[in-house]
Write an enzyme that holds these catalytic residues in place. Structure first.
Site, PDB file in Angstrom:
ATOM      1  CG  ASP B 100      -1.949   1.058   1.016  1.00 23.01           C
ATOM      2  OD1 ASP B 100      -2.877   1.343   2.236  1.00 23.01           O
ATOM      3  OD2 ASP B 100      -2.205   1.472   0.339  1.00 23.01           O
ATOM      4  N   GLY B 102       0.803   4.217   1.578  1.00 21.11           N
ATOM      5  CA  GLY B 102       0.678   5.344   2.359  1.00 21.11           C
ATOM      6  C   GLY B 102      -0.304   5.574   2.836  1.00 21.11           C
ATOM      7  N   GLY B 103      -1.574   5.965   2.236  1.00 23.25           N
ATOM      8  CA  GLY B 103      -2.444   6.696   1.672  1.00 23.25           C
ATOM      9  C   GLY B 103      -3.233   6.431   2.962  1.00 23.25           C
ATOM     10  CG  PHE B 104      -5.597   2.887   5.145  1.00 18.39           C
ATOM     11  CD1 PHE B 104      -5.040   2.542   6.463  1.00 18.39           C
ATOM     12  CD2 PHE B 104      -6.644   3.224   5.207  1.00 18.39           C
ATOM     13  CE1 PHE B 104      -5.779   2.019   8.015  1.00 18.39           C
ATOM     14  CE2 PHE B 104      -7.365   3.200   6.603  1.00 18.39           C
ATOM     15  CZ  PHE B 104      -7.392   2.618   8.535  1.00 18.39           C
ATOM     16  CG  ASP B 154      -5.715   6.506  -1.801  1.00 14.35           C
ATOM     17  OD1 ASP B 154      -6.436   5.429  -1.312  1.00 14.35           O
ATOM     18  OD2 ASP B 154      -4.206   6.059  -1.216  1.00 14.35           O
ATOM     19  N   GLY B 224     -11.309   3.817  -0.071  1.00 13.24           N
ATOM     20  CA  GLY B 224     -12.017   4.599   0.543  1.00 13.24           C
ATOM     21  C   GLY B 224     -12.620   4.731   1.255  1.00 13.24           C
ATOM     22  CG  ASP B 274      -5.939  -4.775   2.399  1.00 16.91           C
ATOM     23  OD1 ASP B 274      -5.694  -4.247   3.578  1.00 16.91           O
ATOM     24  OD2 ASP B 274      -6.982  -4.667   1.918  1.00 16.91           O
ATOM     25  CB  CYS B 312      -9.419 -25.656  10.163  1.00 13.05           C
ATOM     26  SG  CYS B 312      -7.991 -24.869   9.363  1.00 13.05           S
ATOM     27  CB  CYS B 314      -4.459 -24.746   9.688  1.00 14.83           C
ATOM     28  SG  CYS B 314      -5.137 -24.619  11.958  1.00 14.83           S
ATOM     29  CB  CYS B 317      -7.545 -26.902  13.109  1.00 19.19           C
ATOM     30  SG  CYS B 317      -8.008 -25.898  13.278  1.00 19.19           S
ATOM     31  CG  HIS B 342      -8.148 -21.352  13.249  1.00 15.16           C
ATOM     32  ND1 HIS B 342      -7.914 -22.613  12.096  1.00 15.16           N
ATOM     33  CD2 HIS B 342      -8.507 -21.159  13.408  1.00 15.16           C
ATOM     34  CE1 HIS B 342      -9.191 -22.499  11.740  1.00 15.16           C
ATOM     35  NE2 HIS B 342      -9.393 -21.944  12.756  1.00 15.16           N
TER      36      HIS B 342
END
Lengths: 250, 378
Positions: B100, B102-104, B154, B224, B274, B312, B314, B317, B342
């Site tokens: 990303d 850096g906008g957020f 952005d 946004g 994400d 599951c 993983c 589990c 998990h």
């Protein structure tokens, strides 16, 4: 369990192999051996898959009882033992009475029970409860209930009490161990107490060596227990010694 | 308008499309590996998912993960990435990365930031140094980090804000997109995505969509959103965007989200997602399961000898019971690691199971969506 000395140096250092490890079949471990420390059943910060990267063979694990004690009833219901519960069943498991990285407060052990400190505070453990825990947990090796509070350095009276009580606990633990079907693959270790008083240490070692224990735990060495006088008193060449050292947490 | 960009760093193959919804299953080929979409991307802000090694992450099925330019640009900094040869090498991650811009952080660190046409000025609370993040600087840092997908800088405003600031941010984002495209030096190995802004205003979103889709970028993100706005407004903006965006390019919905949002937004035509949710909630002792959430701190777990999820595969589990995890959650760091493993595997596979190539999307809802009944009126 079979302890086989391979060589002894002039000054007493020794190399040995331990075999016939009960449920572990034909696996053996060599000594001197370092047990991997755990906290509440986990190796701090490391999941099992990460620890496996450190070595190819199953490593022996040290499980201090205090933070696991509150899981006693759960383990009784679980019934498969602590090794399975912690996903450590392929490892050699040694269950100690106290956490050797933390010095418990002095003055909280009584004649009929020892104090352990769990997450929710002080827990009093007598021999009956202690052996009930061993049957629920089913460790490979365990330290018999012991009073490792030898009081202030040089205090003969308290040191003597710790020796006496520990021997009394040991005898009762051995009785129950012998009667227990569940613990037939587990080995019981006796603790050498006596604080910093050489005579008490000597007494503890001699008396403990008379009992049918698989090995010895040297307790309370942070209070400067004289190591030299203790070692020769344990039955030479037939039993191994686990060194238990309390680290000053300050 | 800039010259056409060479898209050899990305190809999108649409494998199947739902006949009822806008959901689609695709194969997204990126420089480091192929990604199956819809895809959930876990967030490793500082170049690692907290507590997890790259090997554990790979074993959990993750094909692409996120890093943050603001954080990595501050520490260890672009210069070091240039010397090492990029973040992949630095952290030992063989699969894909997305950074990303850096906008957020303009929103999450709003108290520490100041936005002008030039860029965003951040004051660092740790060393009191200022960082001026311009579109050019963001792209420069992202070029050094070397992620497979990089995001334009952005102008981001919180989705709960309305008024002229929203339009200002939208207009500025278009101008900053052009500056990012101009500054981007590694078009053959890194894909620059545009980010559609416009808040919760259909008119502004449409303007932004019109303008940005004229730029020849390999993919688009819908930005946004997912900032606490009403869901009824959220869905509308998502579907408006996917109606407009070209079908042959990937659509990345930023900051989403909860499992139910993944289902709905896949149905609305999004390909990539994400969110910090699965990893953050793991560290607080909550596991994700088909029926929702499992709080392992609750007493009900104390004698529950089942794994978190019986279906599951993983490593958590396979080895541990709820009863054991109950004894260590929030108390031992290993608990955070076990739950994170998990939750990542769960969320990654949950997202992938929206694939409709063989089962059909409504069959998916019946078997994995559980008790979800959603009626969306757009």
């Amino acid at each position: 369990m079979k302890f086989s000395l391979r060589s002894v140096s002039q000054r007493g250092g020794r190399l040995a192999t331990i075999s016939e490890l009960g449920r572990h079949g034909d696996k053996t471990v060599t000594t001197p051996m370092c047990l991997v420390f755990t906290q509440a059943g986990t190796i701090p910060h490391l999941t099992n898959d990460m620890v496996q990267k450190l070595g190819k063979h199953a490593y022996p694990v040290h499980l201090p009882l205090p933070l696991l004690l509150e899981s006693h009833e759960i383990l009784q219901k679980y019934s498969n033992g602590i090794g399975d519960f912690l996903a450590l069943k392929h490892h050699l498991l040694y269950l100690s009475v106290q956490d050797s990285t933390i010095r418990p407060p002095e003055g909280f052990n009584e004649k009929s029970f020892v104090s352990l400190w769990g997450r929710s505070g002080r827990l009093n453990v007598d021999v009956d409860k202690f052996m009930s825990v061993q049957e629920a947990f089913k460790p490979d090796w365990y330290q018999a209930l012991c009073d490792s509070d030898a009081g202030k350095v040089g205090s003969r009276k308290r040191a003597h009490k710790s020796v006496e009580r520990t021997l009394a606990y040991l005898d009762r633990c051995l009785e129950k161990h012998k009667e227990s079907e569940v613990l037939r693959h587990s080995c019981i270790f006796g603790s050498i107490e006596g604080g910093s008083v050489a005579e008490e240490r000597e007494l503890s070692a001699k008396e403990t060596a008379k009992r049918p224990v698989a090995g010895f735990v040297l307790e309370g060495l942070d209070t400067n227990g004289p190591l030299d006088s203790v070692l020769p008193l344990c039955e030479n060449g037939k039993k191994e010694i686990i060194q238990s050292i309390l680290v000053d947490s300050k | 308008m800039s010259a056409p960009v060479n898209h050899s760093a990305l190809t999108l193959k649409v494998l199947a499309e739902c006949s009822v919804t806008k959901a689609r299953a695709c194969q997204l080929s990126l420089p480091h590996s192929v990604v199956d979409t819809p895809v959930f991307m876990p967030v490793g802000t500082q170049g690692s998912l907290k507590g997890i090694t790259p090997e554990q992450l790979e074993n959990s099925g993750c094909q692409i993960m996120l890093g943050n330019t603001y954080h990595l640009g501050s520490n260890p900094g672009a210069e070091l990435f240039d010397k090492v040869g990029g973040l992949h090498k630095f952290m030992g991650w063989k699969r894909n990365l997305l950074t990303d811009s850096g906008g957020f952080q303009m929103v999450s660190l709003v108290a520490l930031s100041e936005v002008t046409e030039e860029g965003v000025r951040f004051s660092n609370p740790y060393d009191a140094k200022d960082m001026l993040l311009t579109p050019e600087k963001s792209i420069e840092i992202q070029n050094s980090i070397g992620a497979d997908i990089i995001m334009q800088l952005d102008d981001v405003v919180s989705s709960t804000i309305s008024g002229p600031r929203v339009e200002e941010a939208m207009g500025r984002s278009i101008r900053w997109l052009d500056r990012c495209i101009e500054a981007h030096k590694k078009t053959k190995t890194q894909n620059l995505f545009a980010i559609i802004q416009g808040g919760l205003d259909s008119r502004l979103r449409t303007i932004c969509l019109n303008e940005m889709s004229k730029r020849n970028v390999p993919g688009f993100a819908i930005g946004g959103l997912s900032g606490g706005e009403d869901k009824n407004d959220f869905w509308k903006m998502v579907t408006l965007s996917t109606d407009f965006l070209p079908k042959h390019k990937p659509r990345y919905l930023m900051g989403v989200g909860f499992p139910v949002d993944l289902v709905v937004c896949s149905a609305l035509g999004c390909d990539m997602f994400d969110c910090v949710y699965p990893t953050r909630t793991a560290r607080f002792g909550t596991a994700l399961i088909p029926t929702g959430k499992l709080d392992l701190k609750k007493k009900g777990c104390a004698e529950d000898f089942r794994p978190i999820d019986e279906n599951c595969s993983c490593s958590t589990c396979r080895q541990f019971t709820r009863a054991y995890l109950h004894t260590i959650v929030t108390k031992e760091t290993v608990a955070s690691i076990l739950l994170t493993i998990h939750n990542i595997q769960y969320q990654v596979f949950f997202c992938r199971l929206t694939v409709i190539d063989t089962c059909g999307f409504y069959l998916f809802l019946g078997t994995r969506g559980g008790n979800i009944n959603i009626i969306i009126i757009i």
